[in-house]
Design an enzyme around this catalytic site. Sequence first.
Site, PDB file in Angstrom:
ATOM      1  N   ASP A  17       1.322  -1.072   0.274  1.00  0.00           N
ATOM      2  CA  ASP A  17       0.509   0.343  -0.026  1.00  0.00           C
ATOM      3  C   ASP A  17       1.000   1.016  -0.273  1.00  0.00           C
ATOM      4  O   ASP A  17       2.085   0.700   0.216  1.00  0.00           O
ATOM      5  CB  ASP A  17      -0.564  -0.690   1.375  1.00  0.00           C
ATOM      6  CG  ASP A  17      -1.468   0.782   1.558  1.00  0.00           C
ATOM      7  OD1 ASP A  17      -2.022   1.393   0.347  1.00  0.00           O
ATOM      8  OD2 ASP A  17      -1.153   1.871   2.227  1.00  0.00           O
ATOM      9  N   LEU A  18       0.453   2.238  -0.404  1.00  0.00           N
ATOM     10  CA  LEU A  18       1.456   3.844  -0.623  1.00  0.00           C
ATOM     11  C   LEU A  18       1.606   4.671   1.120  1.00  0.00           C
ATOM     12  O   LEU A  18       1.899   4.747   1.759  1.00  0.00           O
ATOM     13  CB  LEU A  18       0.687   4.508  -1.334  1.00  0.00           C
ATOM     14  CG  LEU A  18       1.874   5.604  -1.766  1.00  0.00           C
ATOM     15  CD1 LEU A  18       3.159   5.236  -2.421  1.00  0.00           C
ATOM     16  CD2 LEU A  18       0.706   6.338  -3.261  1.00  0.00           C
ATOM     17  N   ASP A  19      -0.006   4.941   0.896  1.00  0.00           N
ATOM     18  CA  ASP A  19      -0.309   5.962   1.960  1.00  0.00           C
ATOM     19  C   ASP A  19      -0.172   5.481   3.843  1.00  0.00           C
ATOM     20  O   ASP A  19      -1.152   4.924   3.885  1.00  0.00           O
ATOM     21  CB  ASP A  19      -1.458   6.711   1.775  1.00  0.00           C
ATOM     22  CG  ASP A  19      -2.017   7.632   0.698  1.00  0.00           C
ATOM     23  OD1 ASP A  19      -0.781   7.689   0.254  1.00  0.00           O
ATOM     24  OD2 ASP A  19      -2.767   7.315  -0.352  1.00  0.00           O
ATOM     25  N   THR A  25       1.923  10.256   3.905  1.00  0.00           N
ATOM     26  CA  THR A  25       0.669  10.906   3.541  1.00  0.00           C
ATOM     27  C   THR A  25      -0.818  11.676   4.613  1.00  0.00           C
ATOM     28  O   THR A  25      -1.329  12.353   4.051  1.00  0.00           O
ATOM     29  CB  THR A  25       0.644  10.505   1.847  1.00  0.00           C
ATOM     30  OG1 THR A  25      -0.557   9.233   2.442  1.00  0.00           O
ATOM     31  CG2 THR A  25       2.031  11.102   1.327  1.00  0.00           C
ATOM     32  N   LYS A  53      -8.229   6.414   6.275  1.00  0.00           N
ATOM     33  CA  LYS A  53      -7.595   5.077   5.667  1.00  0.00           C
ATOM     34  C   LYS A  53      -7.477   4.145   4.661  1.00  0.00           C
ATOM     35  O   LYS A  53      -8.374   3.496   5.094  1.00  0.00           O
ATOM     36  CB  LYS A  53      -6.284   4.628   6.978  1.00  0.00           C
ATOM     37  CG  LYS A  53      -5.813   5.649   7.745  1.00  0.00           C
ATOM     38  CD  LYS A  53      -4.853   5.288   8.753  1.00  0.00           C
ATOM     39  CE  LYS A  53      -4.007   6.644   9.073  1.00  0.00           C
ATOM     40  NZ  LYS A  53      -3.164   6.955  10.170  1.00  0.00           N
ATOM     41  N   SER A 122      -2.772   0.965  -4.348  1.00  0.00           N
ATOM     42  CA  SER A 122      -3.156   1.867  -3.500  1.00  0.00           C
ATOM     43  C   SER A 122      -4.652   2.203  -4.033  1.00  0.00           C
ATOM     44  O   SER A 122      -4.920   2.428  -5.432  1.00  0.00           O
ATOM     45  CB  SER A 122      -2.284   3.049  -3.383  1.00  0.00           C
ATOM     46  OG  SER A 122      -2.618   4.187  -3.323  1.00  0.00           O
ATOM     47  N   ALA A 123      -5.394   2.987  -3.312  1.00  0.00           N
ATOM     48  CA  ALA A 123      -6.532   3.680  -4.010  1.00  0.00           C
ATOM     49  C   ALA A 123      -6.628   4.903  -3.945  1.00  0.00           C
ATOM     50  O   ALA A 123      -7.085   5.589  -5.141  1.00  0.00           O
ATOM     51  CB  ALA A 123      -7.112   3.737  -3.061  1.00  0.00           C
ATOM     52  N   LYS A 153     -11.230  -0.626  -1.945  1.00  0.00           N
ATOM     53  CA  LYS A 153     -10.556  -1.529  -0.714  1.00  0.00           C
ATOM     54  C   LYS A 153     -11.630  -1.415   0.693  1.00  0.00           C
ATOM     55  O   LYS A 153     -12.632  -0.311   0.549  1.00  0.00           O
ATOM     56  CB  LYS A 153      -9.846  -0.824   0.412  1.00  0.00           C
ATOM     57  CG  LYS A 153      -8.080  -1.757  -0.518  1.00  0.00           C
ATOM     58  CD  LYS A 153      -6.472  -0.822   0.011  1.00  0.00           C
ATOM     59  CE  LYS A 153      -5.597  -1.268  -0.930  1.00  0.00           C
ATOM     60  NZ  LYS A 153      -4.797  -0.611  -0.353  1.00  0.00           N
ATOM     61  N   GLU A 177       0.143  -3.070   4.447  1.00  0.00           N
ATOM     62  CA  GLU A 177      -1.382  -2.693   4.640  1.00  0.00           C
ATOM     63  C   GLU A 177      -1.579  -2.100   6.037  1.00  0.00           C
ATOM     64  O   GLU A 177      -0.899  -2.244   7.199  1.00  0.00           O
ATOM     65  CB  GLU A 177      -2.069  -3.137   4.606  1.00  0.00           C
ATOM     66  CG  GLU A 177      -3.555  -2.912   3.039  1.00  0.00           C
ATOM     67  CD  GLU A 177      -3.274  -1.832   3.113  1.00  0.00           C
ATOM     68  OE1 GLU A 177      -3.675  -1.045   3.841  1.00  0.00           O
ATOM     69  OE2 GLU A 177      -4.234  -1.229   1.921  1.00  0.00           O
ATOM     70  N   ASP A 178      -1.544  -0.388   6.088  1.00  0.00           N
ATOM     71  CA  ASP A 178      -1.877   0.339   7.711  1.00  0.00           C
ATOM     72  C   ASP A 178      -3.473   0.402   7.622  1.00  0.00           C
ATOM     73  O   ASP A 178      -3.453   1.244   9.075  1.00  0.00           O
ATOM     74  CB  ASP A 178      -0.895   1.633   7.989  1.00  0.00           C
ATOM     75  CG  ASP A 178      -1.683   2.733   6.694  1.00  0.00           C
ATOM     76  OD1 ASP A 178      -1.713   2.134   5.852  1.00  0.00           O
ATOM     77  OD2 ASP A 178      -0.962   3.902   6.294  1.00  0.00           O
TER      78      ASP A 178
HETATM   79  C1  BG6 Z   1      -5.346   5.769   0.201  1.00  0.00           C
HETATM   80  C2  BG6 Z   1      -5.472   6.713   1.541  1.00  0.00           C
HETATM   81  O1  BG6 Z   1      -4.477   5.363   0.008  1.00  0.00           O
HETATM   82  O2  BG6 Z   1      -6.157   6.704  -0.491  1.00  0.00           O
HETATM   83  C3  BG6 Z   1      -7.197   6.868   1.803  1.00  0.00           C
HETATM   84  O3  BG6 Z   1      -5.810   5.726   2.501  1.00  0.00           O
HETATM   85  C4  BG6 Z   1      -7.237   7.765   0.639  1.00  0.00           C
HETATM   86  O4  BG6 Z   1      -7.426   8.334   2.856  1.00  0.00           O
HETATM   87  C5  BG6 Z   1      -7.522   6.997  -0.767  1.00  0.00           C
HETATM   88  O5  BG6 Z   1      -8.833   8.277   0.935  1.00  0.00           O
HETATM   89  C6  BG6 Z   1      -8.467   7.671  -2.293  1.00  0.00           C
HETATM   90  O6  BG6 Z   1      -6.894   9.147  -2.213  1.00  0.00           O
HETATM   91  P1  BG6 Z   1      -6.754  10.087  -3.496  1.00  0.00           P
HETATM   92  O7  BG6 Z   1      -5.357  10.663  -3.672  1.00  0.00           O
HETATM   93  O8  BG6 Z   1      -7.596   9.524  -4.798  1.00  0.00           O
HETATM   94  O9  BG6 Z   1      -7.556  10.864  -3.039  1.00  0.00           O
HETATM   95 MG    MG Z   2      -2.523   3.236   3.480  1.00  0.00          MG
END
Ligand code: BG6
Ligand code: MG
Length: 230
Positions: A17-19, A25, A53, A122-123, A153, A177-178
């Site tokens: 996962d990224l964030d 972030t 998250k 990542s989402a 997710k 994953e966090d």
């Molecule tokens: C996830 C974050 O990685 O991405 C969420 O943990 C965030 O907090 C989601 O809402 C979507 O991100 P973005 O950058 O497309 O708004």
């Molecule tokens: Mg995350």
Amino acid sequence: MKLKDNLLMRTKACIFDLDGVLVDTAKYHFLAWKRLTGMLKIKFTEKDNERLKGVSRMASLDIILEIGNVTLDDDLKEEYAGLKNKWYVDYITSMTPAEILPGSLEFIRELKGAGIKVALGSASKNTPMIISRVGMENLFDAVADGNIVSKAKPDPEVFLTAAKMLGVPPENCVVFEDAVAGIEAAHNAGMLCVGIGSDKMLKKAGIVVSGLDKMSLNKLREIEKISYHE
Ligand code: BG6
Ligand code: MG
């Protein structure tokens, strides 16, 4: 208990996962949502932010509106989600490689050196911008993000897409994953998941480390030993 024979080399790919796993972030998401909730007069705390998250942008807005007991029509929701993203992008535009979380690069390089593939799952639709700002754009064998998957997710789509891009079966993938939603997504994909963060928050992961600075190839092999028994 009997250990499976192919135990030691079972992991053929790691999906990150990224964030919150590779970069911090969450603080920028929080600041941007805080501006929006301030505008909408909704009380929004860091504890509420935990619920967002791993959750997509629109689903996050829905949670926030539910917290504030506010109903909006779809056009206005699009407008507010866009506004939040504009502020968020302003923050992440000035990210630098110094914001890569400790141990991430070392662990990924060790995995690659051992022939284990690495992907991002990542989402976030802002994934390309973030990985470019922090200088990680050429690190991954595959990137599955919010721009190519549609189901958020805990749906497993993002991780199954990453595995497919890598050509590795889900049972040979380990996810880092966090977020609770992300851990569920990994399990729904039939993948082993290592939680990144605090034991208390991530009970569902089974295995939790505080950060990727606690990971290594040896540690991964210990985790395989604990996890793949019958
Ligand atoms: C996830 C974050 O990685 O991405 C969420 O943990 C965030 O907090 C989601 O809402 C979507 O991100 P973005 O950058 O497309 O708004
Ligand atoms: Mg995350």
